[in-house]
Design a protein around this motif. Structure first.
Motif, PDB file in Angstrom:
ATOM      1  N   LEU A  25      -0.345   3.540   0.306  1.00 51.65           N
ATOM      2  CA  LEU A  25      -0.570   2.453  -1.079  1.00 51.65           C
ATOM      3  C   LEU A  25      -1.164   1.231  -0.570  1.00 51.65           C
ATOM      4  N   ASP A  26      -1.898   0.975  -1.272  1.00 52.97           N
ATOM      5  CA  ASP A  26      -2.562  -0.451  -1.292  1.00 52.97           C
ATOM      6  C   ASP A  26      -2.272  -1.387  -2.415  1.00 52.97           C
ATOM      7  N   VAL A  27      -1.487  -2.566  -1.868  1.00 50.90           N
ATOM      8  CA  VAL A  27      -0.989  -3.584  -2.939  1.00 50.90           C
ATOM      9  C   VAL A  27      -1.555  -4.710  -2.979  1.00 50.90           C
ATOM     10  N   THR A  28      -2.892  -4.764  -2.516  1.00 50.28           N
ATOM     11  CA  THR A  28      -3.550  -5.856  -2.462  1.00 50.28           C
ATOM     12  C   THR A  28      -3.931  -6.617  -3.924  1.00 50.28           C
TER      13      THR A  28
ATOM     14  N   ILE B  94       7.053  -1.723 -14.637  1.00 53.28           N
ATOM     15  CA  ILE B  94       6.272  -0.090 -14.344  1.00 53.28           C
ATOM     16  C   ILE B  94       5.804  -0.252 -12.915  1.00 53.28           C
ATOM     17  N   LEU B  95       4.999  -1.347 -12.592  1.00 54.79           N
ATOM     18  CA  LEU B  95       4.513  -1.378 -11.222  1.00 54.79           C
ATOM     19  C   LEU B  95       5.456  -1.556 -10.063  1.00 54.79           C
ATOM     20  N   ALA B  96       6.510  -2.414 -10.393  1.00 52.62           N
ATOM     21  CA  ALA B  96       7.706  -2.674  -9.429  1.00 52.62           C
ATOM     22  C   ALA B  96       8.044  -1.419  -9.291  1.00 52.62           C
ATOM     23  N   TYR B  97       8.515  -0.493 -10.133  1.00 53.99           N
ATOM     24  CA  TYR B  97       9.246   0.731 -10.136  1.00 53.99           C
ATOM     25  C   TYR B  97       8.414   1.648  -9.189  1.00 53.99           C
ATOM     26  N   ALA B  98       7.059   1.705  -9.653  1.00 55.36           N
ATOM     27  CA  ALA B  98       6.239   2.652  -8.747  1.00 55.36           C
ATOM     28  C   ALA B  98       6.179   2.410  -7.413  1.00 55.36           C
ATOM     29  N   LYS B  99       6.220   0.782  -6.963  1.00 58.15           N
ATOM     30  CA  LYS B  99       6.066   0.383  -5.458  1.00 58.15           C
ATOM     31  C   LYS B  99       7.380   0.746  -4.784  1.00 58.15           C
TER      32      LYS B  99
ATOM     33  N   GLY C 128      -2.242  -5.237  -7.713  1.00 58.17           N
ATOM     34  CA  GLY C 128      -1.582  -3.809  -8.497  1.00 58.17           C
ATOM     35  C   GLY C 128      -1.266  -2.706  -7.485  1.00 58.17           C
ATOM     36  N   LEU C 129      -1.453  -1.461  -8.036  1.00 60.54           N
ATOM     37  CA  LEU C 129      -1.027  -0.509  -6.771  1.00 60.54           C
ATOM     38  C   LEU C 129      -2.544   0.505  -6.923  1.00 60.54           C
ATOM     39  N   ARG C 130      -2.849   0.501  -5.666  1.00 59.77           N
ATOM     40  CA  ARG C 130      -3.756   1.482  -5.375  1.00 59.77           C
ATOM     41  C   ARG C 130      -3.267   2.775  -4.466  1.00 59.77           C
ATOM     42  N   ILE C 131      -3.283   3.821  -5.245  1.00 59.84           N
ATOM     43  CA  ILE C 131      -2.359   4.896  -4.681  1.00 59.84           C
ATOM     44  C   ILE C 131      -3.714   5.878  -3.991  1.00 59.84           C
ATOM     45  N   ILE C 132      -3.756   6.091  -2.692  1.00 60.20           N
ATOM     46  CA  ILE C 132      -4.699   6.666  -2.125  1.00 60.20           C
ATOM     47  C   ILE C 132      -4.212   8.108  -1.810  1.00 60.20           C
ATOM     48  N   PHE C 133      -5.054   9.248  -2.409  1.00 62.46           N
ATOM     49  CA  PHE C 133      -4.718  10.460  -2.024  1.00 62.46           C
ATOM     50  C   PHE C 133      -5.911  10.975  -1.073  1.00 62.46           C
ATOM     51  N   ARG C 134      -5.784  12.352  -0.666  1.00 61.35           N
ATOM     52  CA  ARG C 134      -6.675  12.675   0.206  1.00 61.35           C
ATOM     53  C   ARG C 134      -8.028  12.906  -0.474  1.00 61.35           C
ATOM     54  N   GLU C 135      -8.163  13.389  -1.630  1.00 62.26           N
ATOM     55  CA  GLU C 135      -9.333  13.465  -2.375  1.00 62.26           C
ATOM     56  C   GLU C 135      -9.641  12.501  -3.410  1.00 62.26           C
TER      57      GLU C 135
ATOM     58  N   ILE D 296      -5.731   6.517  -7.327  1.00 61.66           N
ATOM     59  CA  ILE D 296      -5.269   6.069  -8.693  1.00 61.66           C
ATOM     60  C   ILE D 296      -5.046   4.662  -8.613  1.00 61.66           C
ATOM     61  N   HIS D 297      -5.617   3.842  -9.203  1.00 61.49           N
ATOM     62  CA  HIS D 297      -5.423   2.438  -9.354  1.00 61.49           C
ATOM     63  C   HIS D 297      -5.004   1.834 -10.436  1.00 61.49           C
ATOM     64  N   LEU D 298      -3.745   1.336 -10.418  1.00 56.54           N
ATOM     65  CA  LEU D 298      -3.038   0.637 -11.616  1.00 56.54           C
ATOM     66  C   LEU D 298      -2.719  -0.868 -11.367  1.00 56.54           C
ATOM     67  N   ARG D 299      -3.018  -1.824 -12.486  1.00 54.64           N
ATOM     68  CA  ARG D 299      -2.819  -3.075 -12.409  1.00 54.64           C
ATOM     69  C   ARG D 299      -2.943  -3.869 -13.754  1.00 54.64           C
ATOM     70  N   MET D 300      -2.297  -4.717 -13.890  1.00 49.08           N
ATOM     71  CA  MET D 300      -2.323  -5.491 -15.296  1.00 49.08           C
ATOM     72  C   MET D 300      -3.585  -6.470 -15.414  1.00 49.08           C
ATOM     73  N   SER D 301      -4.003  -6.467 -16.408  1.00 50.61           N
ATOM     74  CA  SER D 301      -5.410  -7.210 -16.699  1.00 50.61           C
ATOM     75  C   SER D 301      -4.801  -8.581 -16.440  1.00 50.61           C
ATOM     76  N   GLY D 302      -5.924  -9.637 -15.909  1.00 45.96           N
ATOM     77  CA  GLY D 302      -5.734 -10.905 -15.744  1.00 45.96           C
ATOM     78  C   GLY D 302      -5.990 -11.558 -17.088  1.00 45.96           C
ATOM     79  N   ASN D 303      -6.437 -11.043 -17.910  1.00 48.18           N
ATOM     80  CA  ASN D 303      -7.067 -11.491 -19.253  1.00 48.18           C
ATOM     81  C   ASN D 303      -6.540 -11.205 -20.531  1.00 48.18           C
TER      82      ASN D 303
END
Length: 476
Positions: free
Chosen positions: A420-423, A395-400, A425-432, A435-442
């Motif tokens: 888009l910040d990929v530090t 999912i994250l690869a497709y989104a990127k 997962g995916l941190r999608i930055i809008f004007r206001e 939305i940040h998506l990532r898989m848990s490491g645990n």
């Protein structure tokens, strides 16, 4: 079966991997020999840097933790090391005591994940291990003998809990919390027998709440609806100034204000850092942007998610700054330098801690007053459980690769998309909003963090985003 085993080979076959903080896996995979392999690989990874003959061990309240500690202790003794066992104590209590005694330590805990899983956290004499140390552990060729079936009972030493309480009673006066009424949501926290004693010694009236004989996997980043309602009900019944709790191993605080509303961990960390006059901060990329917008700090560095990454950044910041700290969105506070509070020196504790941010907050103004003074940025989080790493990664690869199409699939307008910040997962930055998506490491969970100018909007959107992902990508 050969009586000699190689650490790296045993670990590689175990199914246990390092996550955001420590090695995690299913309880069934933490066999005695796997535990031995991790313990000895850890010691071999740091043996050339430090001089020690004793290793400290402590556990959380999970049913499986004591047996894991027994296996670690047996392996360490097999290699000629002494072991001191501190029993059930918070991770920062173990780390602090071990650091004062210049010895490494091992904490048996799965933190906030369900009780069918567990984990191991490792601490050098100078603090939590880094990601480089993790790689060294995984590659260890140390050889050990297969452990016997019957492992020795461990002798309890209470010095770690006593030292942890003393850390704060020596720093703050006996009337610091006088007039404060504090509820402690104890559940199965490793620190539940410490917190009441400590806060009462600082002058507070304390009420114990919700103690459980079963293990409760409290996640400070995704508080359950049940626990949200509990806090509201307790606050109304007892008129608390605050409610204090932690995750399972006591290194992530969970704090509710005088109305019974749980604070986000990064907001707690931000307020604590202001009160401590911190100059330089290291925080994960998922933390609220109110940190920068507050303009209280000379330096703010953002990292991948996980305390080892924060600690690596803190080591750099210490070279050029005097008052340095870090925290995570889960609330765990990391004091990287010795600082003066109330005219007294508090020693650095380079691992996550729950006590310091709470005491700093509760002794100041009303919690709601402090929160309302911050820039109006609100974060909410939610998680999609039982989402495999394979599915989440796809999912994250497709989104990127298809960010505009992905944004549209979430019923968002790509015209408001900024970057888009990929530090991590995916941190999608809008004007206001963010939305940040990532898989848990645990655990097998897809996490969603939403930041907006309104708490209700953020919470609703976090849940909505995950529902859209289930429908669009998981055929749910």
């Amino acid at each position: 079966m050969d009586s000699q085993l190689v650490c790296s080979e045993v670990i590689a076959k175990s199914g246990i991997v390092f996550g955001t903080s420590g090695a995690r896996g299913l309880v069934k995979d933490f066999t005695p020999n796997v535990n031995a392999a991790f313990a000895l690989a850890f010691i071999s990874a740091i043996d050339n840097e430090f001089n020690f003959d004793t290793v400290a061990i402590a556990i959380d309240n999970r049913p499986s933790s004591y047996a894991i500690a027994q296996a670690c202790a047996e392996a360490l003794k097999q290699h000629g090391l002494n072991v001191v066992y501190y029993g059930v104590v918070p991770t920062p209590a173990l780390a602090y005591k071990a650091m004062q005694d210049n010895m490494p330590c091992i904490m048996v805990t799965g933190s906030h994940i369900p009780f069918d899983r567990n984990g191991l956290k490792f601490y050098r004499p100078d603090g939590e291990i880094t990601k480089v140390d993790e790689l060294t552990i995984l590659a260890s060729n140390t050889v050990f003998t297969v452990l016997p079936e019957n492992l020795a009972e461990l002798t309890l030493d209470t010095a770690a809990s006593e030292s942890y309480i003393q850390r704060y009673t020596s720093l703050f006066s006996a009337d610091t919390l006088k007039g404060k009424k504090i509820g402690i949501y104890e559940h199965s926290s490793a620190g539940r027998d410490i917190y009441k004693v400590l806060f009462e010694q600082l002058g507070a009236e304390v009420v114990s709440l919700g103690r459980s004989n079963e293990f409760v996997p409290i996640d400070t980043e995704a508080v359950s609806d049940e626990d949200k309602q509990r806090a509201l009900d307790w606050s109304k019944e007892f008129s608390f100034d605050a409610i204090f709790s932690t995750d399972g191993d006591g290194d992530r605080p969970l704090v509710a204000d005088e109305n019974g509303s749980w604070l986000r961990g990064d907001i707690l960390g931000l307020l604590c850092s202001q009160l401590l006059n911190i100059e330089a901060l290291a925080v994960p990329v998922s933390c609220n942007t109110a940190i920068e917008k507050s303009k209280n700090f000379k330096v703010v560095e953002r990292t991948k998610i996980g305390s080892p990454y924060v600690i690596e950044e803190l080591l750099k910041l210490k070279k050029h700054n005097i008052r340095v700290a870090g925290f995570e969105a889960n609330g765990g506070y990391i004091l990287a330098t010795d600082i003066i509070i109330n005219g007294k020196l508090i020693k650095a504790l380079p691992t996550r801690d729950a006590i310091l941010p709470f005491i700093m907050l509760i002794q100041s103004q009303k919690i709601t007053t402090q929160v309302n003074s911050l820039p109006k940025r609100y974060t909410a989080s939610s998680k999609l459980s039982n989402c495999s790493n394979e599915n989440g990664s796809l999912i994250l690869a497709y989104a990127k690769s298809n960010i505009h199409e992905f944004i549209n699939s979430l019923d968002e307008s790509s015209s408001n998309f900024e970057k888009l910040d990929v530090t991590d997962g995916l941190r999608i930055i809008f004007r206001e909003k963010v939305i940040h998506l990532r898989m848990s490491g645990n655990a097998p969970e897809l996490r969603c963090y939403v930041e907006a100018s309104n708490q209700i909007i953020a919470a609703d959107l976090a849940n909505f985003i995950l529902e859209k992902i289930k429908c669009n990508f998981l055929n749910a």
